[in-house]
Design a protein around this motif. Structure first.
Motif, mmCIF file in Angstrom:
data_model
loop_
_atom_site.group_PDB
_atom_site.id
_atom_site.type_symbol
_atom_site.label_atom_id
_atom_site.label_comp_id
_atom_site.label_asym_id
_atom_site.label_seq_id
_atom_site.Cartn_x
_atom_site.Cartn_y
_atom_site.Cartn_z
ATOM 1 N N VAL A 303 37.993 33.008 44.053
ATOM 2 C CA VAL A 303 38.616 33.087 42.772
ATOM 3 C C VAL A 303 37.357 34.230 42.105
ATOM 4 O O VAL A 303 37.655 35.305 41.581
ATOM 5 C CB VAL A 303 38.394 32.089 41.621
ATOM 6 N N ARG A 304 36.190 33.983 42.563
ATOM 7 C CA ARG A 304 35.206 34.840 41.997
ATOM 8 C C ARG A 304 35.297 36.500 42.636
ATOM 9 O O ARG A 304 35.197 37.245 41.952
ATOM 10 C CB ARG A 304 33.573 34.334 42.396
ATOM 11 N N LYS A 305 35.543 36.432 44.084
ATOM 12 C CA LYS A 305 35.807 37.775 44.668
ATOM 13 C C LYS A 305 36.802 38.317 43.848
ATOM 14 O O LYS A 305 37.002 39.619 43.699
ATOM 15 C CB LYS A 305 36.284 37.404 46.062
ATOM 16 N N ALA A 306 38.153 37.524 43.620
ATOM 17 C CA ALA A 306 39.355 38.265 43.373
ATOM 18 C C ALA A 306 38.831 38.642 41.720
ATOM 19 O O ALA A 306 39.557 39.777 41.316
ATOM 20 C CB ALA A 306 40.518 37.398 43.067
ATOM 21 N N ALA A 307 38.132 38.087 40.918
ATOM 22 C CA ALA A 307 38.054 38.339 39.489
ATOM 23 C C ALA A 307 36.925 39.517 39.562
ATOM 24 O O ALA A 307 37.292 40.407 38.792
ATOM 25 C CB ALA A 307 37.211 37.165 38.909
ATOM 26 N N GLU A 308 35.922 39.693 40.418
ATOM 27 C CA GLU A 308 35.112 40.707 40.540
ATOM 28 C C GLU A 308 35.717 42.012 40.899
ATOM 29 O O GLU A 308 35.121 43.013 40.445
ATOM 30 C CB GLU A 308 33.987 40.489 41.464
ATOM 31 N N SER A 309 36.797 41.920 41.646
ATOM 32 C CA SER A 309 37.336 43.253 42.200
ATOM 33 C C SER A 309 38.125 43.675 40.911
ATOM 34 O O SER A 309 38.692 44.965 41.087
ATOM 35 C CB SER A 309 38.253 42.950 43.556
ATOM 36 N N LEU A 310 38.253 43.032 39.807
ATOM 37 C CA LEU A 310 39.115 43.448 38.924
ATOM 38 C C LEU A 310 38.345 44.015 37.835
ATOM 39 O O LEU A 310 38.768 44.520 36.914
ATOM 40 C CB LEU A 310 39.960 42.441 38.255
ATOM 41 N N ASP A 384 44.768 37.735 34.560
ATOM 42 C CA ASP A 384 44.548 38.809 35.490
ATOM 43 C C ASP A 384 44.808 38.134 36.806
ATOM 44 O O ASP A 384 45.234 38.462 37.895
ATOM 45 C CB ASP A 384 43.543 39.769 35.444
ATOM 46 N N VAL A 385 44.204 36.791 36.939
ATOM 47 C CA VAL A 385 44.160 36.098 38.289
ATOM 48 C C VAL A 385 44.822 34.703 37.658
ATOM 49 O O VAL A 385 44.304 34.046 36.845
ATOM 50 C CB VAL A 385 42.587 35.982 38.699
ATOM 51 N N ALA A 404 54.187 38.818 39.114
ATOM 52 C CA ALA A 404 53.937 40.229 39.391
ATOM 53 C C ALA A 404 52.779 40.885 38.782
ATOM 54 O O ALA A 404 52.324 40.644 37.608
ATOM 55 C CB ALA A 404 55.155 41.240 39.032
ATOM 56 N N ASP A 405 52.032 41.723 39.483
ATOM 57 C CA ASP A 405 50.778 42.615 39.333
ATOM 58 C C ASP A 405 49.410 41.605 39.098
ATOM 59 O O ASP A 405 48.638 42.181 38.094
ATOM 60 C CB ASP A 405 51.207 43.215 37.796
ATOM 61 N N LYS A 406 49.655 40.409 39.574
ATOM 62 C CA LYS A 406 48.404 39.467 38.987
ATOM 63 C C LYS A 406 47.894 39.230 40.655
ATOM 64 O O LYS A 406 48.548 38.850 41.722
ATOM 65 C CB LYS A 406 48.809 38.085 38.375
ATOM 66 N N ALA A 407 46.589 38.663 40.530
ATOM 67 C CA ALA A 407 45.927 38.203 41.910
ATOM 68 C C ALA A 407 46.236 36.743 41.824
ATOM 69 O O ALA A 407 46.068 36.225 40.815
ATOM 70 C CB ALA A 407 44.529 38.583 41.743
ATOM 71 N N ILE A 408 46.869 36.345 42.816
ATOM 72 C CA ILE A 408 47.236 34.777 42.766
ATOM 73 C C ILE A 408 46.340 34.072 44.087
ATOM 74 O O ILE A 408 46.185 34.738 45.202
ATOM 75 C CB ILE A 408 48.822 34.702 43.487
ATOM 76 N N ILE A 409 45.806 32.947 43.527
ATOM 77 C CA ILE A 409 45.081 32.034 44.532
ATOM 78 C C ILE A 409 45.839 30.719 44.270
ATOM 79 O O ILE A 409 45.769 29.978 43.445
ATOM 80 C CB ILE A 409 43.509 32.043 44.210
ATOM 81 N N ASP A 410 46.679 30.448 45.300
ATOM 82 C CA ASP A 410 47.445 29.462 45.501
ATOM 83 C C ASP A 410 47.008 28.240 46.401
ATOM 84 O O ASP A 410 47.263 28.400 47.545
ATOM 85 C CB ASP A 410 48.942 29.981 45.831
ATOM 86 N N THR A 411 46.286 27.361 45.737
ATOM 87 C CA THR A 411 45.581 26.512 46.602
ATOM 88 C C THR A 411 46.459 25.276 47.183
ATOM 89 O O THR A 411 46.118 24.410 48.066
ATOM 90 C CB THR A 411 44.348 25.848 45.955
ATOM 91 N N ARG A 412 47.617 25.273 46.717
ATOM 92 C CA ARG A 412 48.571 24.277 47.038
ATOM 93 C C ARG A 412 49.724 24.679 47.812
ATOM 94 O O ARG A 412 50.609 24.072 47.943
ATOM 95 C CB ARG A 412 49.051 23.603 45.814
ATOM 96 N N GLY A 413 49.816 26.186 47.788
ATOM 97 C CA GLY A 413 51.261 26.857 48.516
ATOM 98 C C GLY A 413 52.412 26.773 47.949
ATOM 99 O O GLY A 413 53.179 26.679 48.639
ATOM 100 N N ILE A 414 52.424 26.389 46.605
ATOM 101 C CA ILE A 414 53.450 26.391 46.095
ATOM 102 C C ILE A 414 54.546 27.483 45.698
ATOM 103 O O ILE A 414 55.513 27.459 45.544
ATOM 104 C CB ILE A 414 53.607 25.444 44.638
#
Ligand code: SAJ
Length: 429
Positions: A303-310, A384-385, A404-414
């Protein structure tokens, strides 16, 4: 047929109260014992102080029939069922002080020929510790009648019920009964047969203790395998959900699902009792615990990587705080630790927490000005994330267009299919 018609259940928690209620509704006279006066008062009013489907009906019915009452003092009874907590200490050895406190209540009431059952999930030899502790307080009694001393029977009968299905599984699950003597095991078997329709399997006390710990460790090791695969898949740039789905087509492969870590008060705790009992020999079990315990940190890093890239001040939606899907239980939940770590490590970020099963933030997240509890729709709309931490049904129905247009981190694969549809890039697992 049991000859026991009066049972004292010590500890009226998630296991003790359902067990007391099911015995009472099957005609046994049950006295529930708890150190908490509020719990005792609630039970005597026919109420249940926590959420468990169908338990309320059983408790209310048993109290109104006069078969169940509660008290803070341990009474005389023909059988005692001990269902108190067995947490682990800082060094991860088991804390048996609640069992010892129960023993101090039981010991003065014993006359001879009573059955004492330990139900609490316990490290190997805890039942023998309970027996030794009681017999040290009452040297006039014995395990085997030596010297003509009256006998007390001791057994371990671990609970195996799944929270949320306790009143069903108490009746339908098979049950393991381990006696210090075979007479103790037979007496305990007859008592559980009052309500248990599953098979009641007899063994010795230490094997019964280990059986319970092994069941939860089996699950822990298998979840660790799935969690390790998710980290490996991320490194290889492949989709772990697809990988597991394909591998599970093999007739003898059944890989569990990765997640943000393992929560709850059982699977994340019980394997340590085995490790403490045989440290040098429990390498796989210990490593599995470490793999599962390290997963939350890995998620935080993603999440930190995704947030920092934004860039600065990202808005992060974290979906779910419970330890698993469709419940309100937050105990040992990895989602809470992940959300708290994100709030600490990303002070400029705004964290929008959605947990449909609670009304206020838990203590670990209160008082942080960058954390806010909100609805699922609002959290996703603003973010944003978006981080999925629990696979609640409510999150599964989010329309792909909302992502759409959001970074998604889906730890459960739903959302695997939704994200592919909405965004095309591979989902972070
Ligand atoms: N989990 C995964 N992936 C999976 C399955 C579970 O990450 O594929 C996670 C869940 O999200 C949760 C944790 O594991 O955080 C534990 O959930 P669970 O549903 O597997 O188990 P519990 O803790 O609710 O209940 C377990 C059960 N034990 C087994 O299934 C062997 C239950 O039968 C026991 O009675 C209970 O522990 C207990 O009291 O010991």
């Amino acid at each position: 047929m049991t000859t026991i018609n009066t049972v004292a259940v010590i500890g009226l928690g998630y296991i003790g109260l359902p067990t007391a209620a099911i015995l009472a509704t099957n005609g046994v006279t049950v006295i529930g014992v708890d150190v908490n006066q509020n719990t005792v008062d609630a039970v005597n009013r026919g109420e249940v102080p926590f959420v468990e489907p169908d338990l309320g009906v059983h408790v209310a019915g048993a109290v109104s029939q006069g078969n169940l009452r509660a008290t803070v003092e341990t009474p005389a009874a023909q059988a005692y069922i001990v269902a108190v907590p067995t947490p682990f200490r800082e060094d991860r050895s088991a804390d048996l002080s609640y069992i010892e406190a129960a023993a101090r209540g039981i010991a003065p009431q014993l006359k001879g020929d009573e059955l004492v059952i330990l139900e609490s999930t316990s490290p190997p030899r805890a039942t023998r510790h309970l027996a030794d502790y009681i017999l040290a307080l009452r040297p006039d009694l014995s395990l085997d009648g030596a010297g003509g001393a009256p006998v007390i029977h001791f057994a371990h009968c671990p609970e195996r019920v799944l929270p949320g299905r306790v009143m069903i599984e108490l009746v339908t699950n098979d049950r393991i009964v381990g006696g210090i003597t075979s007479e103790a095991a037979d007496l305990a078997k007859d008592l559980y047969a009052v309500f248990c329709q599953g098979e009641i399997l007899i063994t010795d006390d230490i094997t019964a203790e280990m059986a319970k710990l092994v069941e939860n460790s089996y699950r822990d090791v298998n979840i660790a395998f799935a969690n390790e695969l998710s980290v490996i898949s991320d490194k290889l740039g492949i989709d772990v959900w697809e990988l597991i789905r394909l591998a599970n087509h093999h007739p003898r492969v059944n890989i569990l699902q990765p997640g943000p870590g393992v929560g709850g008060h059982c699977i994340a705790v019980d394997p340590w009792f085995i490790v403490a009992a045989a440290p040098a020999e429990s390498q796989l079990i210990r490593t599995a615990r470490e793999v599962n315990d390290s997963k939350p940190e890995w998620v935080v890093e993603q999440v930190r990587k995704a947030a920092e890239s934004l860039g600065t001040a990202p808005k992060i939606a974290t979906l779910g705080l419970a330890f698993k899907a469709n419940i309100d239980d937050l105990r040992e939940s990895p989602a809470i630790g992940i959300t708290a770590a994100l709030a600490d490590e990303l002070p400029s970020a705004k964290l929008l927490v959605a947990e449909p099963h609670i009304e206020r933030l838990p203590r670990a997240l209160v008082g942080r000005n960058n954390v806010q509890l909100t609805s699922t729709d609002d959290a996703i709309a603003q973010a944003d994330v978006v981080v999925v931490l629990v696979d609640h049904d409510e999150f599964k129905t989010v329309p792909p267009a909302a992502l759409a247009d959001k970074a998604i981190i889906d730890t459960r694969g739903i959302w695997r299919d939704s994200v592919i549809e909405a965004q095309k890039p591979a989902v972070l697992s």
